[in-house]
Enzyme design. Structure first.
Site, mmCIF file in Angstrom:
data_model
loop_
_atom_site.group_PDB
_atom_site.id
_atom_site.type_symbol
_atom_site.label_atom_id
_atom_site.label_comp_id
_atom_site.label_asym_id
_atom_site.label_seq_id
_atom_site.Cartn_x
_atom_site.Cartn_y
_atom_site.Cartn_z
ATOM 1 N N HIS A 37 -11.903 44.521 -3.970
ATOM 2 C CA HIS A 37 -12.528 45.706 -3.622
ATOM 3 C C HIS A 37 -11.434 46.292 -2.531
ATOM 4 O O HIS A 37 -10.966 45.526 -1.876
ATOM 5 C CB HIS A 37 -13.693 45.600 -2.958
ATOM 6 C CG HIS A 37 -14.779 45.221 -3.873
ATOM 7 N ND1 HIS A 37 -15.238 45.695 -5.300
ATOM 8 C CD2 HIS A 37 -15.785 44.017 -3.854
ATOM 9 C CE1 HIS A 37 -16.161 44.894 -5.613
ATOM 10 N NE2 HIS A 37 -16.555 44.058 -4.664
ATOM 11 N N THR B 6 -19.126 32.133 -10.753
ATOM 12 C CA THR B 6 -18.004 32.816 -9.712
ATOM 13 C C THR B 6 -18.463 32.457 -8.239
ATOM 14 O O THR B 6 -17.636 31.716 -7.525
ATOM 15 C CB THR B 6 -17.902 34.149 -9.704
ATOM 16 O OG1 THR B 6 -17.417 34.537 -11.124
ATOM 17 C CG2 THR B 6 -16.852 34.639 -8.856
ATOM 18 N N ILE B 7 -19.439 32.612 -7.763
ATOM 19 C CA ILE B 7 -20.059 32.220 -6.271
ATOM 20 C C ILE B 7 -20.561 30.982 -6.414
ATOM 21 O O ILE B 7 -20.006 30.241 -5.221
ATOM 22 C CB ILE B 7 -21.150 33.467 -5.986
ATOM 23 C CG1 ILE B 7 -20.596 34.644 -6.364
ATOM 24 C CG2 ILE B 7 -21.636 33.056 -4.485
ATOM 25 C CD1 ILE B 7 -19.464 35.144 -5.238
ATOM 26 N N SER C 254 -23.859 41.427 -0.305
ATOM 27 C CA SER C 254 -22.837 41.463 -1.133
ATOM 28 C C SER C 254 -21.691 41.523 -0.450
ATOM 29 O O SER C 254 -21.465 41.698 0.909
ATOM 30 C CB SER C 254 -23.152 42.638 -1.889
ATOM 31 O OG SER C 254 -22.842 43.920 -1.230
ATOM 32 N N CYS C 255 -20.749 41.226 -1.460
ATOM 33 C CA CYS C 255 -19.171 41.049 -0.869
ATOM 34 C C CYS C 255 -18.702 42.321 -0.302
ATOM 35 O O CYS C 255 -17.970 42.209 0.903
ATOM 36 C CB CYS C 255 -18.223 40.999 -2.010
ATOM 37 S SG CYS C 255 -18.641 41.925 -3.589
ATOM 38 N N ASN C 256 -19.126 43.687 -0.615
ATOM 39 C CA ASN C 256 -18.956 44.678 -0.215
ATOM 40 C C ASN C 256 -19.213 44.975 1.222
ATOM 41 O O ASN C 256 -18.943 45.266 2.271
ATOM 42 C CB ASN C 256 -19.252 46.035 -0.941
ATOM 43 C CG ASN C 256 -18.326 46.364 -1.994
ATOM 44 O OD1 ASN C 256 -17.031 46.378 -1.546
ATOM 45 N ND2 ASN C 256 -18.531 46.277 -3.243
ATOM 46 N N HIS D 275 -24.440 51.062 -0.612
ATOM 47 C CA HIS D 275 -23.810 50.071 0.241
ATOM 48 C C HIS D 275 -24.195 50.279 1.837
ATOM 49 O O HIS D 275 -24.160 49.674 2.516
ATOM 50 C CB HIS D 275 -22.398 50.238 0.129
ATOM 51 C CG HIS D 275 -21.718 50.002 -1.168
ATOM 52 N ND1 HIS D 275 -21.633 51.011 -2.043
ATOM 53 C CD2 HIS D 275 -21.668 48.803 -1.807
ATOM 54 C CE1 HIS D 275 -21.317 50.272 -3.491
ATOM 55 N NE2 HIS D 275 -20.990 49.030 -3.068
ATOM 56 N N GLY D 276 -24.330 51.593 2.232
ATOM 57 C CA GLY D 276 -24.734 52.112 3.514
ATOM 58 C C GLY D 276 -26.018 51.511 3.804
ATOM 59 O O GLY D 276 -26.075 50.660 5.048
ATOM 60 N N GLN E 242 -13.621 39.818 -3.590
ATOM 61 C CA GLN E 242 -14.887 39.732 -3.833
ATOM 62 C C GLN E 242 -15.509 38.389 -4.178
ATOM 63 O O GLN E 242 -16.724 37.948 -4.169
ATOM 64 C CB GLN E 242 -15.378 40.745 -5.203
ATOM 65 C CG GLN E 242 -14.905 40.412 -6.436
ATOM 66 C CD GLN E 242 -13.414 40.588 -6.629
ATOM 67 O OE1 GLN E 242 -12.555 41.023 -6.051
ATOM 68 N NE2 GLN E 242 -12.976 40.177 -7.907
ATOM 69 N N ARG F 143 -13.930 46.911 -7.456
ATOM 70 C CA ARG F 143 -12.947 46.295 -8.766
ATOM 71 C C ARG F 143 -14.040 46.550 -9.939
ATOM 72 O O ARG F 143 -15.271 46.397 -9.834
ATOM 73 C CB ARG F 143 -12.718 44.801 -8.526
ATOM 74 C CG ARG F 143 -13.813 43.795 -8.222
ATOM 75 C CD ARG F 143 -14.433 43.366 -9.339
ATOM 76 N NE ARG F 143 -15.276 42.100 -9.204
ATOM 77 C CZ ARG F 143 -16.864 42.708 -9.088
ATOM 78 N NH1 ARG F 143 -16.984 43.771 -9.115
ATOM 79 N NH2 ARG F 143 -17.671 41.638 -8.840
HETATM 80 P P1 NAP Z 1 -21.706 34.538 -12.838
HETATM 81 O O1 NAP Z 1 -20.163 34.234 -12.425
HETATM 82 O O2 NAP Z 1 -22.422 35.119 -14.045
HETATM 83 O O3 NAP Z 1 -22.554 32.967 -12.526
HETATM 84 C C1 NAP Z 1 -24.062 32.891 -12.627
HETATM 85 C C2 NAP Z 1 -24.319 31.633 -13.040
HETATM 86 O O4 NAP Z 1 -25.634 31.419 -13.265
HETATM 87 C C3 NAP Z 1 -23.756 31.011 -14.230
HETATM 88 O O5 NAP Z 1 -23.087 29.546 -13.701
HETATM 89 C C4 NAP Z 1 -24.789 30.849 -15.258
HETATM 90 O O6 NAP Z 1 -24.731 29.539 -15.963
HETATM 91 C C5 NAP Z 1 -26.072 30.743 -14.275
HETATM 92 N N1 NAP Z 1 -27.127 31.048 -14.850
HETATM 93 C C6 NAP Z 1 -27.362 31.875 -15.719
HETATM 94 N N2 NAP Z 1 -28.709 32.051 -16.261
HETATM 95 C C7 NAP Z 1 -29.178 31.028 -15.352
HETATM 96 C C8 NAP Z 1 -30.386 30.682 -15.312
HETATM 97 N N3 NAP Z 1 -31.606 31.055 -16.120
HETATM 98 N N4 NAP Z 1 -30.951 29.787 -14.264
HETATM 99 C C9 NAP Z 1 -30.031 29.074 -13.609
HETATM 100 N N5 NAP Z 1 -28.495 29.551 -13.868
HETATM 101 C C10 NAP Z 1 -28.484 30.483 -14.655
HETATM 102 O O7 NAP Z 1 -22.267 35.290 -11.385
HETATM 103 P P2 NAP Z 1 -21.690 35.410 -10.026
HETATM 104 O O8 NAP Z 1 -20.731 36.552 -10.063
HETATM 105 O O9 NAP Z 1 -21.493 34.282 -9.380
HETATM 106 O O10 NAP Z 1 -23.040 36.040 -9.291
HETATM 107 C C11 NAP Z 1 -23.896 35.449 -8.784
HETATM 108 C C12 NAP Z 1 -24.900 36.202 -7.826
HETATM 109 O O11 NAP Z 1 -23.702 36.623 -6.588
HETATM 110 C C13 NAP Z 1 -25.162 37.614 -7.937
HETATM 111 O O12 NAP Z 1 -26.297 38.153 -7.249
HETATM 112 C C14 NAP Z 1 -24.051 38.626 -7.549
HETATM 113 O O13 NAP Z 1 -24.381 39.958 -7.570
HETATM 114 C C15 NAP Z 1 -23.675 37.950 -6.508
HETATM 115 N N6 NAP Z 1 -22.153 38.104 -5.986
HETATM 116 C C16 NAP Z 1 -21.254 38.171 -6.791
HETATM 117 C C17 NAP Z 1 -19.867 38.573 -6.435
HETATM 118 C C18 NAP Z 1 -18.772 38.618 -7.656
HETATM 119 O O14 NAP Z 1 -17.852 39.301 -7.096
HETATM 120 N N7 NAP Z 1 -18.809 38.099 -8.564
HETATM 121 C C19 NAP Z 1 -19.346 38.910 -5.068
HETATM 122 C C20 NAP Z 1 -20.739 38.669 -4.167
HETATM 123 C C21 NAP Z 1 -21.968 38.301 -4.616
HETATM 124 P P3 NAP Z 1 -23.978 29.570 -17.422
HETATM 125 O O15 NAP Z 1 -22.621 30.190 -17.483
HETATM 126 O O16 NAP Z 1 -24.044 28.101 -18.043
HETATM 127 O O17 NAP Z 1 -24.866 30.714 -18.273
#
Ligand code: NAP
Length: 338
Positions: free
Chosen positions: A221, A11-12, A140-142, A195-196, A302, A169
């Protein structure tokens, strides 16, 4: 041209890759995946070199006909910096096991704990503190949503105390296995929520208490803020300040934007890739001052809001640009951000 590797193309990661590719002072040297699914195919279709996060899975990629350029180690060899967008908690392990050993600068995301990284980042709050740093975490996004609107308000009239109720969400749109489907969950059930304290990692002196609930929605969110002010400006001054603030937009229920669903419909009409809304949407009607206390409500996409901050963090850490405002403007222009 500085070389940026994206470890984790989810996603990110996929959004950060596109944002980096849109800059003229940095380029994407590769993105990584653990499996050869549609996102791996799309990465290649977009022209990114794809690297295997788990080298033992080479045959899996081969059998799926997904052409890889090598292992993540080979990707790291080519990089000046890595943006670690792996799942929550993995970034801190990668810091210790990979990046520190390689002496490779790395940016982490909000799923990592501040203490594990040692430095957190928001473009508007503490850009200067991250210039030349080895490691930093984009909050984080929040927390990005809180900092985008609270920082300009603090600069305008000072903040005595913030209380915020965070409506989170339940899952991202593609996460079919997460919920809740039919519940409202105090999350965490304890008060205050994290979050705070997370905001205090970038707005060091702010006094803030937050509580959070999880609801059955995937779109955005939503935050409800109560802000005790040091001095009380006219409400019009607050509105004008937020209108002028970059990466913040004022939306109006009166114009049909009375919900997160309608705000995301507006984002679709903007015509950006993936319908992303990088800006924090503040409901204009919600802004009110009651007995020296400012009230407002805002919505956060987010999946998108932290993406421009990642680009700014790259510029700060690689010392491409030491002026926060110049980096923010450059990122905004390249990504068509308001
Ligand atoms: P995600 O959609 O699950 O994506 C994670 C990625 O990491 C996938 O491409 C996955 O690849 C890859 N991955 C898994 N295991 C791995 C490994 N051992 N080595 C290298 N890559 C690996 O997660 P995300 O939502 O983008 O979140 C990433 C970070 O951003 C987290 O810290 C999250 O808390 C933060 N974040 C998320 C959001 C949100 O709303 N989603 C917002 C802000 C911040 P495969 O699919 O090929 O397994």
């Amino acid at each position: 041209m500085k070389a940026v590797a994206i470890n984790g193309y989810g996603t990110i990661g996929k959004r950060v890759a596109d944002a980096v590719a849109a800059q003229d002072d940095m380029k994407v040297v590769g993105v990584s995946k653990t499996k050869p699914d549609f996102e791996a195919e799309m990465a290649i279709a977009k022209g990114y070199d794809l690297y295997m996060a788990i080298p033992e899975r080479e045959k899996l990629f081969e059998d799926a006909g997904v052409q890889v350029s090598g292992t993540v180690d080979e990707m790291f060899d080519k990089a000046d910096i890595v943006v670690d967008c792996t799942p929550e908690g993995m970034g801190a392990k990668n810091k210790e096991n990979i990046y520190e050993k390689r002496d490779l600068k790395a940016i982490f995301e909000g799923g990592e704990k501040h203490d594990a990284i040692g430095l957190s980042f928001n473009s508007f709050c503490n850009y200067e503190d991250v210039i030349g740093a080895e490691y930093a975490r984009v909050v984080s996004c929040n927390t990005t949503g809180l900092s985008r609107t609270l920082k300009p308000i603090a600069d305008l009239c000072g903040i005595k105390k913030v209380r915020a109720v965070m409506v989170r969400r339940g899952a991202d749109p593609a996460q079919v296995k997460k919920g809740p489907i039919n519940a409202i969950i105090p999350n965490p059930p304890t008060v205050p929520s994290h979050h705070g304290p997370d905001l205090q990692t970038v707005m060091y002196d702010v006094d803030i208490t937050t509580i959070a609930i999880l609801v059955p929605t995937t779109l955005m969110h939503q935050h409800n803020l109560m802000v005790e002010l040091e001095s009380t400006p006219d409400l019009d001054d607050i509105i004008e300040t937020l209108e002028k603030t970059s990466r913040v937009i004022l939306v109006s229920a009166d114009k049909g934007l009375g919900s997160t669903a309608e705000v995301m419909e507006y984002a679709k009409d903007l015509g950006r890739s993936r319908n992303d809304l990088f800006e924090i949407a503040v409901w204009k009607e919600s802004l009110n001052i009651v007995e020296d206390e400012l009230y407002y409500m805002q919505a956060i996409h987010q999946e998108a809001d932290v993406v421009p901050e990642n680009v700014d963090a790259i510029r700060a850490m690689l010392e491409i640009e030491t002026d926060a405002q110049k980096s923010i403007e450059k990122t905004n222009k390249s990504m068509d951000i308001l």
